[in-house]
Design a protein around this motif. Structure first.
Motif, PDB file in Angstrom:
ATOM      1  N   VAL A  44       4.097   0.434  -4.120  1.00  0.00           N
ATOM      2  CA  VAL A  44       2.873  -0.230  -4.582  1.00  0.00           C
ATOM      3  C   VAL A  44       1.711   0.747  -4.776  1.00  0.00           C
ATOM      4  O   VAL A  44       0.650   0.341  -5.244  1.00  0.00           O
ATOM      5  CB  VAL A  44       2.460  -1.359  -3.617  1.00  0.00           C
ATOM      6  N   TRP A  45       1.914   2.016  -4.403  1.00  0.00           N
ATOM      7  CA  TRP A  45       0.896   3.043  -4.697  1.00  0.00           C
ATOM      8  C   TRP A  45       1.587   4.223  -5.346  1.00  0.00           C
ATOM      9  O   TRP A  45       2.629   4.700  -4.884  1.00  0.00           O
ATOM     10  CB  TRP A  45       0.178   3.496  -3.427  1.00  0.00           C
ATOM     11  N   ARG A  46       1.012   4.709  -6.431  1.00  0.00           N
ATOM     12  CA  ARG A  46       1.591   5.828  -7.171  1.00  0.00           C
ATOM     13  C   ARG A  46       0.538   6.935  -7.289  1.00  0.00           C
ATOM     14  O   ARG A  46      -0.617   6.682  -7.635  1.00  0.00           O
ATOM     15  CB  ARG A  46       2.011   5.355  -8.568  1.00  0.00           C
ATOM     16  N   ALA A  47       0.951   8.152  -6.987  1.00  0.00           N
ATOM     17  CA  ALA A  47       0.031   9.291  -7.041  1.00  0.00           C
ATOM     18  C   ALA A  47      -0.364   9.597  -8.476  1.00  0.00           C
ATOM     19  O   ALA A  47       0.491   9.656  -9.369  1.00  0.00           O
ATOM     20  CB  ALA A  47       0.675  10.508  -6.405  1.00  0.00           C
ATOM     21  N   GLU A  48      -1.657   9.796  -8.691  1.00  0.00           N
ATOM     22  CA  GLU A  48      -2.160  10.188 -10.004  1.00  0.00           C
ATOM     23  C   GLU A  48      -2.487  11.676 -10.060  1.00  0.00           C
ATOM     24  O   GLU A  48      -2.882  12.191 -11.114  1.00  0.00           O
ATOM     25  CB  GLU A  48      -3.408   9.371 -10.344  1.00  0.00           C
ATOM     26  N   ARG A  49      -2.331  12.381  -8.941  1.00  0.00           N
ATOM     27  CA  ARG A  49      -2.622  13.809  -8.851  1.00  0.00           C
ATOM     28  C   ARG A  49      -1.734  14.372  -7.740  1.00  0.00           C
ATOM     29  O   ARG A  49      -1.163  13.600  -6.949  1.00  0.00           O
ATOM     30  CB  ARG A  49      -4.096  14.040  -8.518  1.00  0.00           C
ATOM     31  N   PRO A  50      -1.587  15.664  -7.634  1.00  0.00           N
ATOM     32  CA  PRO A  50      -0.892  16.216  -6.466  1.00  0.00           C
ATOM     33  C   PRO A  50      -1.611  15.765  -5.190  1.00  0.00           C
ATOM     34  O   PRO A  50      -2.829  15.956  -5.052  1.00  0.00           O
ATOM     35  CB  PRO A  50      -0.994  17.731  -6.673  1.00  0.00           C
ATOM     36  N   SER A  51      -0.886  15.156  -4.291  1.00  0.00           N
ATOM     37  CA  SER A  51      -1.506  14.496  -3.136  1.00  0.00           C
ATOM     38  C   SER A  51      -0.838  14.922  -1.833  1.00  0.00           C
ATOM     39  O   SER A  51       0.340  15.298  -1.800  1.00  0.00           O
ATOM     40  CB  SER A  51      -1.403  12.971  -3.286  1.00  0.00           C
ATOM     41  N   ARG A  52      -1.629  14.835  -0.754  1.00  0.00           N
ATOM     42  CA  ARG A  52      -1.115  15.053   0.603  1.00  0.00           C
ATOM     43  C   ARG A  52      -1.209  13.722   1.347  1.00  0.00           C
ATOM     44  O   ARG A  52      -2.301  13.163   1.506  1.00  0.00           O
ATOM     45  CB  ARG A  52      -1.931  16.135   1.323  1.00  0.00           C
ATOM     46  N   ILE A  53      -0.069  13.226   1.793  1.00  0.00           N
ATOM     47  CA  ILE A  53       0.005  11.894   2.389  1.00  0.00           C
ATOM     48  C   ILE A  53       0.347  12.023   3.868  1.00  0.00           C
ATOM     49  O   ILE A  53       1.408  12.544   4.237  1.00  0.00           O
ATOM     50  CB  ILE A  53       1.049  11.017   1.671  1.00  0.00           C
ATOM     51  N   ALA A  54      -0.562  11.531   4.701  1.00  0.00           N
ATOM     52  CA  ALA A  54      -0.396  11.584   6.156  1.00  0.00           C
ATOM     53  C   ALA A  54       0.173  10.265   6.653  1.00  0.00           C
ATOM     54  O   ALA A  54      -0.273   9.183   6.244  1.00  0.00           O
ATOM     55  CB  ALA A  54      -1.734  11.863   6.827  1.00  0.00           C
ATOM     56  N   THR A  55       1.144  10.361   7.554  1.00  0.00           N
ATOM     57  CA  THR A  55       1.755   9.170   8.143  1.00  0.00           C
ATOM     58  C   THR A  55       1.313   9.032   9.592  1.00  0.00           C
ATOM     59  O   THR A  55       1.400   9.991  10.379  1.00  0.00           O
ATOM     60  CB  THR A  55       3.288   9.254   8.068  1.00  0.00           C
ATOM     61  N   LEU A  56       0.845   7.835   9.943  1.00  0.00           N
ATOM     62  CA  LEU A  56       0.427   7.502  11.307  1.00  0.00           C
ATOM     63  C   LEU A  56       1.402   6.503  11.910  1.00  0.00           C
ATOM     64  O   LEU A  56       1.938   5.640  11.205  1.00  0.00           O
ATOM     65  CB  LEU A  56      -0.977   6.887  11.308  1.00  0.00           C
ATOM     66  N   GLY A  57       1.590   6.584  13.232  1.00  0.00           N
ATOM     67  CA  GLY A  57       2.497   5.674  13.925  1.00  0.00           C
ATOM     68  C   GLY A  57       1.827   4.385  14.338  1.00  0.00           C
ATOM     69  O   GLY A  57       1.866   3.989  15.512  1.00  0.00           O
ATOM     70  N   VAL A  58       1.228   3.702  13.374  1.00  0.00           N
ATOM     71  CA  VAL A  58       0.557   2.415  13.584  1.00  0.00           C
ATOM     72  C   VAL A  58       0.960   1.493  12.442  1.00  0.00           C
ATOM     73  O   VAL A  58       0.988   1.933  11.279  1.00  0.00           O
ATOM     74  CB  VAL A  58      -0.979   2.583  13.601  1.00  0.00           C
ATOM     75  N   GLY A  59       1.261   0.248  12.740  1.00  0.00           N
ATOM     76  CA  GLY A  59       1.635  -0.694  11.691  1.00  0.00           C
ATOM     77  C   GLY A  59       1.328  -2.119  12.074  1.00  0.00           C
ATOM     78  O   GLY A  59       0.607  -2.376  13.048  1.00  0.00           O
ATOM     79  N   TYR A  60       1.909  -3.043  11.327  1.00  0.00           N
ATOM     80  CA  TYR A  60       1.546  -4.436  11.587  1.00  0.00           C
ATOM     81  C   TYR A  60       2.080  -4.947  12.917  1.00  0.00           C
ATOM     82  O   TYR A  60       1.576  -5.934  13.446  1.00  0.00           O
ATOM     83  CB  TYR A  60       1.933  -5.358  10.428  1.00  0.00           C
ATOM     84  N   ALA A  61       3.071  -4.283  13.507  1.00  0.00           N
ATOM     85  CA  ALA A  61       3.496  -4.648  14.862  1.00  0.00           C
ATOM     86  C   ALA A  61       2.419  -4.348  15.891  1.00  0.00           C
ATOM     87  O   ALA A  61       2.462  -4.869  17.007  1.00  0.00           O
ATOM     88  CB  ALA A  61       4.786  -3.922  15.226  1.00  0.00           C
ATOM     89  N   ASP A  62       1.467  -3.517  15.516  1.00  0.00           N
ATOM     90  CA  ASP A  62       0.345  -3.170  16.402  1.00  0.00           C
ATOM     91  C   ASP A  62      -0.925  -3.946  16.067  1.00  0.00           C
ATOM     92  O   ASP A  62      -1.991  -3.658  16.608  1.00  0.00           O
ATOM     93  CB  ASP A  62       0.052  -1.669  16.281  1.00  0.00           C
ATOM     94  N   GLY A  63      -0.807  -4.916  15.157  1.00  0.00           N
ATOM     95  CA  GLY A  63      -1.979  -5.674  14.746  1.00  0.00           C
ATOM     96  C   GLY A  63      -2.768  -5.028  13.631  1.00  0.00           C
ATOM     97  O   GLY A  63      -3.860  -5.490  13.299  1.00  0.00           O
ATOM     98  N   TYR A  64      -2.224  -3.970  13.036  1.00  0.00           N
ATOM     99  CA  TYR A  64      -2.856  -3.341  11.875  1.00  0.00           C
ATOM    100  C   TYR A  64      -2.250  -4.018  10.656  1.00  0.00           C
ATOM    101  O   TYR A  64      -1.182  -3.645  10.168  1.00  0.00           O
ATOM    102  CB  TYR A  64      -2.609  -1.827  11.885  1.00  0.00           C
ATOM    103  N   HIS A  65      -2.916  -5.030  10.154  1.00  0.00           N
ATOM    104  CA  HIS A  65      -2.321  -6.055   9.316  1.00  0.00           C
ATOM    105  C   HIS A  65      -1.727  -5.528   8.006  1.00  0.00           C
ATOM    106  O   HIS A  65      -2.285  -4.625   7.365  1.00  0.00           O
ATOM    107  CB  HIS A  65      -3.362  -7.127   8.988  1.00  0.00           C
ATOM    108  N   ARG A  66      -0.641  -6.142   7.603  1.00  0.00           N
ATOM    109  CA  ARG A  66      -0.003  -5.810   6.324  1.00  0.00           C
ATOM    110  C   ARG A  66      -0.955  -6.064   5.157  1.00  0.00           C
ATOM    111  O   ARG A  66      -0.855  -5.420   4.102  1.00  0.00           O
ATOM    112  CB  ARG A  66       1.269  -6.641   6.169  1.00  0.00           C
ATOM    113  N   ALA A  67      -1.890  -6.984   5.357  1.00  0.00           N
ATOM    114  CA  ALA A  67      -2.873  -7.285   4.315  1.00  0.00           C
ATOM    115  C   ALA A  67      -3.789  -6.098   4.013  1.00  0.00           C
ATOM    116  O   ALA A  67      -4.499  -6.103   3.008  1.00  0.00           O
ATOM    117  CB  ALA A  67      -3.718  -8.490   4.713  1.00  0.00           C
ATOM    118  N   LEU A  68      -3.767  -5.079   4.856  1.00  0.00           N
ATOM    119  CA  LEU A  68      -4.593  -3.887   4.627  1.00  0.00           C
ATOM    120  C   LEU A  68      -3.989  -2.941   3.591  1.00  0.00           C
ATOM    121  O   LEU A  68      -4.613  -1.930   3.240  1.00  0.00           O
ATOM    122  CB  LEU A  68      -4.798  -3.144   5.953  1.00  0.00           C
ATOM    123  N   THR A  69      -2.810  -3.247   3.114  1.00  0.00           N
ATOM    124  CA  THR A  69      -2.133  -2.413   2.116  1.00  0.00           C
ATOM    125  C   THR A  69      -3.072  -2.060   0.963  1.00  0.00           C
ATOM    126  O   THR A  69      -3.663  -2.941   0.327  1.00  0.00           O
ATOM    127  CB  THR A  69      -0.893  -3.154   1.587  1.00  0.00           C
TER     128      THR A  69
END
Length: 356
Positions: free
Chosen positions: A255-280
């Motif tokens: 659902v997200w596509r890079a428009e330039r060379p990008s650096r993508i950081a991954t964090l160990g937090v998700g909707y199981a932690d209450g960080y809602h999927r609606a924040l996509t």
């Protein structure tokens, strides 16, 4: 590498004192839902030390757990009585908030069995249409006052429908209806204002205010800057950073596509932690003072952020909630409210209480 949730006990105490100073009557504290997800067992003693003497929960079980921590405080459970529960209310010295004729009958029977009057609060229905004695039930009590024999009504209360919308005329009409209905219980104190209601002006100030969300940093005046101190800070370390070429996608469904060379950081937090999927594709974190956009789908345990424009490296932290991006800002991004953000905060976070 675990995300860290810091909860500022000093800010919570300061928020209660601020609210108490602006209210001429008593100011309680609402600790339902484990103090809005922040830990009632840790917060309750801090609020009691600040001067709070009355506490509200939603359920009896919450109130019984709180009694272990606050042996002398007045504790009331908002959701009423149910069959066979009256004895537990009495045993643990919990004040029931009675909201129906059935509730009153159960408390009346308990008082009769004990041969002594028992204190309670009465919830009057004034437009919310959830809990509370209706106009017809109040008329029944008026016609047959013996139904209240042995029932000592200490407080009459209701819940404002639109307190966070100060210009809504329903607020004043509801307050006027409540004051008129409460005259039926001349010995009872009155309780009307919740967090937002405390900011509606003197007409809404009564004997007992019941703030909840404002204690925990949620803005009680949404159309204006938040008058309360922020209470929570959530940070998470970067697990990995991937270089993503233009045209490549990130996360489920692309659902997200890079428009330039990008650096993508991954964090160990998700909707199981209450960080809602609606924040996509809508939320932001902060790297120092720089906002960092969330990119791609929020998944159960992982979330991705575009750190192309900052010198972030694995092990550095991003701030998901904090002074620059509080619960109300995250709630706006999730299309919900600050209450849901707080009560959703997960148990996998390392919790640290500060400022006590």
């Amino acid at each position: 590498m675990t995300a860290l949730l810091e909860i500022d006990l000093g800010a919570i105490a300061a928020n209660w004192r601020q609210l108490a100073a602006m209210h001429p009557g008593e100011t309680a504290a609402v600790l339902k839902a484990d103090a809005y997800g922040l830990g009632a067992a840790r917060l309750a003693p801090v609020l009691a030390k600040a001067g709070c003497k009355t506490f509200f929960t939603a359920h009896l079980d919450e109130a019984v757990a709180l009694r272990e921590i606050l042996p002398t405080a007045r504790i009331a459970a908002l959701n009423g009585l149910f069959p066979h529960a009256a004895a537990d209310f009495y045993e643990h010295n919990i004040t029931p908030v009675l909201g129906s004729l059935r509730d009153i009958a159960l408390w009346h029977a308990e008082a009769a069995g004990l041969g002594r009057p028992l204190p309670c609060m009465l919830h009057l229905e004034m437009g919310m249409n959830r809990l509370g004695l209706t106009a017809r039930e109040l008329e029944t009590l008026r016609a047959n006052p013996t139904l209240l024999d042995g029932v000592q009504v200490d407080v009459a209360l209701t819940h404002l429908v639109a307190a966070d919308a100060p210009d809504d005329p329903v607020n004043r009409s509801q307050a006027m209806a409540f004051y008129e209905a409460a005259r039926q219980f001349p010995g009872a104190k009155k309780s009307l204002a919740n967090s937002s209601g405390m900011f509606l002006g003197p007409f809404f100030h009564t004997n007992l205010a019941r703030p909840g969300a404002a204690l925990y940093g949620v803005n009680p005046t949404p159309a204006h800057p938040n008058p309360m101190r922020g209470v929570v800070r959530l940070t998470a370390p970067i697990l990995q950073i991937h270089d993503v070429a233009p045209g490549e996608t990130v996360g489920y469904s692309g659902v997200w596509r890079a428009e330039r060379p990008s650096r993508i950081a991954t964090l160990g937090v998700g909707y199981a932690d209450g960080y809602h999927r609606a924040l996509t594709n809508t939320a932001h974190a902060y790297f120092d003072d720089t906002p960092i956009p969330l990119v791609g789908r929020v998944s159960m345990d992982l979330t991705t952020f575009d750190v192309t424009d900052v010198p972030a490296t694995p092990g550095d932290t991003l701030t998901l909630l904090g002074p620059r991006h509080g619960v109300d800002a995250l709630a706006t991004e999730a299309k919900t409210n600050g209450y849901e953000i707080l009560t959703s905060l997960g148990r996998r976070f390392k919790r640290q209480y500060i400022g006590a």
